[in-house]
Design a protein around this motif. Structure first.
Motif, PDB file in Angstrom:
ATOM      1  N   UNK A 133       1.038  -1.628  -0.454  1.00 28.99           N
ATOM      2  CA  UNK A 133      -0.111  -0.186  -0.132  1.00 28.99           C
ATOM      3  C   UNK A 133       0.804   1.285   0.122  1.00 28.99           C
ATOM      4  N   UNK A 134       1.050   2.354  -1.021  1.00 26.09           N
ATOM      5  CA  UNK A 134       1.025   3.825  -0.767  1.00 26.09           C
ATOM      6  C   UNK A 134       1.213   4.507  -0.620  1.00 26.09           C
ATOM      7  N   UNK A 135      -0.054   4.951  -1.167  1.00 25.56           N
ATOM      8  CA  UNK A 135      -0.961   6.082  -1.404  1.00 25.56           C
ATOM      9  C   UNK A 135      -1.176   6.002   0.114  1.00 25.56           C
ATOM     10  N   UNK A 136      -0.927   5.187   0.668  1.00 25.40           N
ATOM     11  CA  UNK A 136      -1.414   5.617   2.825  1.00 25.40           C
ATOM     12  C   UNK A 136       0.057   5.591   3.593  1.00 25.40           C
ATOM     13  N   UNK A 137       1.062   5.651   2.632  1.00 25.13           N
ATOM     14  CA  UNK A 137       2.609   6.054   3.831  1.00 25.13           C
ATOM     15  C   UNK A 137       3.019   6.810   2.638  1.00 25.13           C
ATOM     16  N   UNK A 170      10.949   1.762  -9.561  1.00 23.57           N
ATOM     17  CA  UNK A 170      10.087   0.720  -8.414  1.00 23.57           C
ATOM     18  C   UNK A 170       9.342  -0.481  -9.437  1.00 23.57           C
ATOM     19  N   UNK A 171       9.697  -1.341  -9.625  1.00 19.33           N
ATOM     20  CA  UNK A 171       9.330  -2.770 -10.535  1.00 19.33           C
ATOM     21  C   UNK A 171       8.549  -3.127  -9.366  1.00 19.33           C
ATOM     22  N   UNK A 172       8.177  -4.375  -9.581  1.00 19.22           N
ATOM     23  CA  UNK A 172       7.303  -5.663  -9.307  1.00 19.22           C
ATOM     24  C   UNK A 172       7.481  -6.930 -10.106  1.00 19.22           C
ATOM     25  N   UNK A 173       8.992  -7.187  -9.551  1.00 16.30           N
ATOM     26  CA  UNK A 173       9.478  -8.368 -10.663  1.00 16.30           C
ATOM     27  C   UNK A 173       9.816  -9.656 -10.044  1.00 16.30           C
ATOM     28  N   UNK A 174       8.922  -9.507  -8.876  1.00 15.79           N
ATOM     29  CA  UNK A 174       8.714 -11.552  -8.349  1.00 15.79           C
ATOM     30  C   UNK A 174       7.255 -11.054  -7.847  1.00 15.79           C
ATOM     31  N   UNK A 214      13.155   6.154   0.087  1.00 17.73           N
ATOM     32  CA  UNK A 214      11.804   5.971   0.714  1.00 17.73           C
ATOM     33  C   UNK A 214      10.711   4.807   0.479  1.00 17.73           C
ATOM     34  N   UNK A 215      10.957   4.778  -0.629  1.00 17.61           N
ATOM     35  CA  UNK A 215       9.759   3.492  -0.455  1.00 17.61           C
ATOM     36  C   UNK A 215       9.550   3.097   0.173  1.00 17.61           C
ATOM     37  N   UNK A 216       8.010   1.753   0.150  1.00 13.73           N
ATOM     38  CA  UNK A 216       8.115   0.820   1.531  1.00 13.73           C
ATOM     39  C   UNK A 216       9.531  -0.360   0.976  1.00 13.73           C
ATOM     40  N   UNK A 276       9.872   8.823  -2.916  1.00 12.70           N
ATOM     41  CA  UNK A 276       8.983   8.030  -2.617  1.00 12.70           C
ATOM     42  C   UNK A 276       7.908   7.045  -3.677  1.00 12.70           C
ATOM     43  N   UNK A 277       7.184   6.372  -3.376  1.00  9.66           N
ATOM     44  CA  UNK A 277       6.726   5.581  -4.918  1.00  9.66           C
ATOM     45  C   UNK A 277       6.015   6.643  -5.742  1.00  9.66           C
TER      46      UNK A 277
END
Length: 261
Positions: A9-13, A167-171, A213-215, A240-241
């Protein structure tokens, strides 16, 4: 709550995170309007209404084409939210193409991958010179998937000078333990098949880029891909994201210097 929901969850942080989509749409519209006839929107590459791309041309003969694939966890957003990110490359004399795609749950992630491969081929067919691929979040996953052997024709892949998953989703296996998988409808085999970390390392130049500063989950995802492929890995301090992609709009940014040379 599934175990990984908050991890992704990105926006909440992010401070004032809920305001970002409206900002993106506003800035994107202003950029398109300012470009005038050099902006072409809604060009078709497939039969679905979402299988279109927007094309932004520089003044004069293009030096090459940057293809940027948007994110949104394969479930949200469209190219029209991100037009302003073309500003930097266009100012440097590059054409920029932003493809859209059908979204989950209407299609599976593997289908989106095939759509982006089709889009890249169509864009390559109407442009000349080198290609660069960049994508953010789910878009980072998609441009990484383009590096898989056989995903793109040999002549198209030969034109790709640099790929930048941001900021990829790799797995994708950790996403099995999120409520988003109600839309993805993945099982373990599907998640593994669509995970770039299980692809052989490509021969083209790759830079995995992520905000400092990303999750933690996104810092991990970026590191996993860089380790799996043995490629460059850049952590941008304090980003951040939601703002890690902003340097694409700046012609003089370190990000664009790396991506376009």
């Amino acid at each position: 709550m599934p175990v990984n929901d908050d991890a992704y969850a990105n926006g909440a942080h992010i401070p004032d995170g809920a305001s970002y989509p409206a900002r993106w749409a506003r800035d994107a519209s202003a950029f398109r309007n300012g470009l005038g006839a050099r902006a072409q929107v809604g060009l078709c590459y497939g039969p679905s209404p979402r299988q279109t791309f927007d094309l932004f041309q520089p003044e004069g003969a293009p030096k090459g084409t940057l293809i940027f694939v948007h994110g949104g966890f394969w479930r949200l957003l469209s190219p029209s939210d991100w037009s302003h990110l073309a500003a930097g490359a266009v100012a440097r004399g590059w054409t920029v193409a932003l493809p859209g795609y059908e979204l989950c749950p209407d299609v599976r992630i593997a289908g989106i991958t095939r759509s982006i491969a089709q889009a890249v081929q169509v864009i390559a067919g109407r442009t000349t010179g080198p290609l660069a691929l960049a994508g953010h979040s789910a878009g980072g996953h998609l441009v990484a998937r383009m590096c898989s052997e056989g995903m793109l024709p040999v002549d198209v892949m030969a034109r790709v000078g640099h790929v930048m998953p941001i900021s990829p989703l790799s797995d994708l296996e950790p996403l099995l333990l999120t409520t988003m998988n109600d839309d993805f409808q993945m099982d373990a085999a599907m998640a593994r098949a669509e995970s770039p970390i299980h692809q052989p390392a490509p021969t083209c130049d790759v830079t995995v880029w992520v905000g400092g500063a990303e999750r933690p989950a996104f810092l991990d995802q970026a590191q996993w891909l860089a380790q799996a492929w043995g490629c460059a890995h850049h952590v941008e301090p304090d980003k951040h994201h939601f703002d890690v992609v902003d340097p694409l709009g700046d012609a003089d940014s370190v990000m664009l210097n790396r991506l376009l040379g």
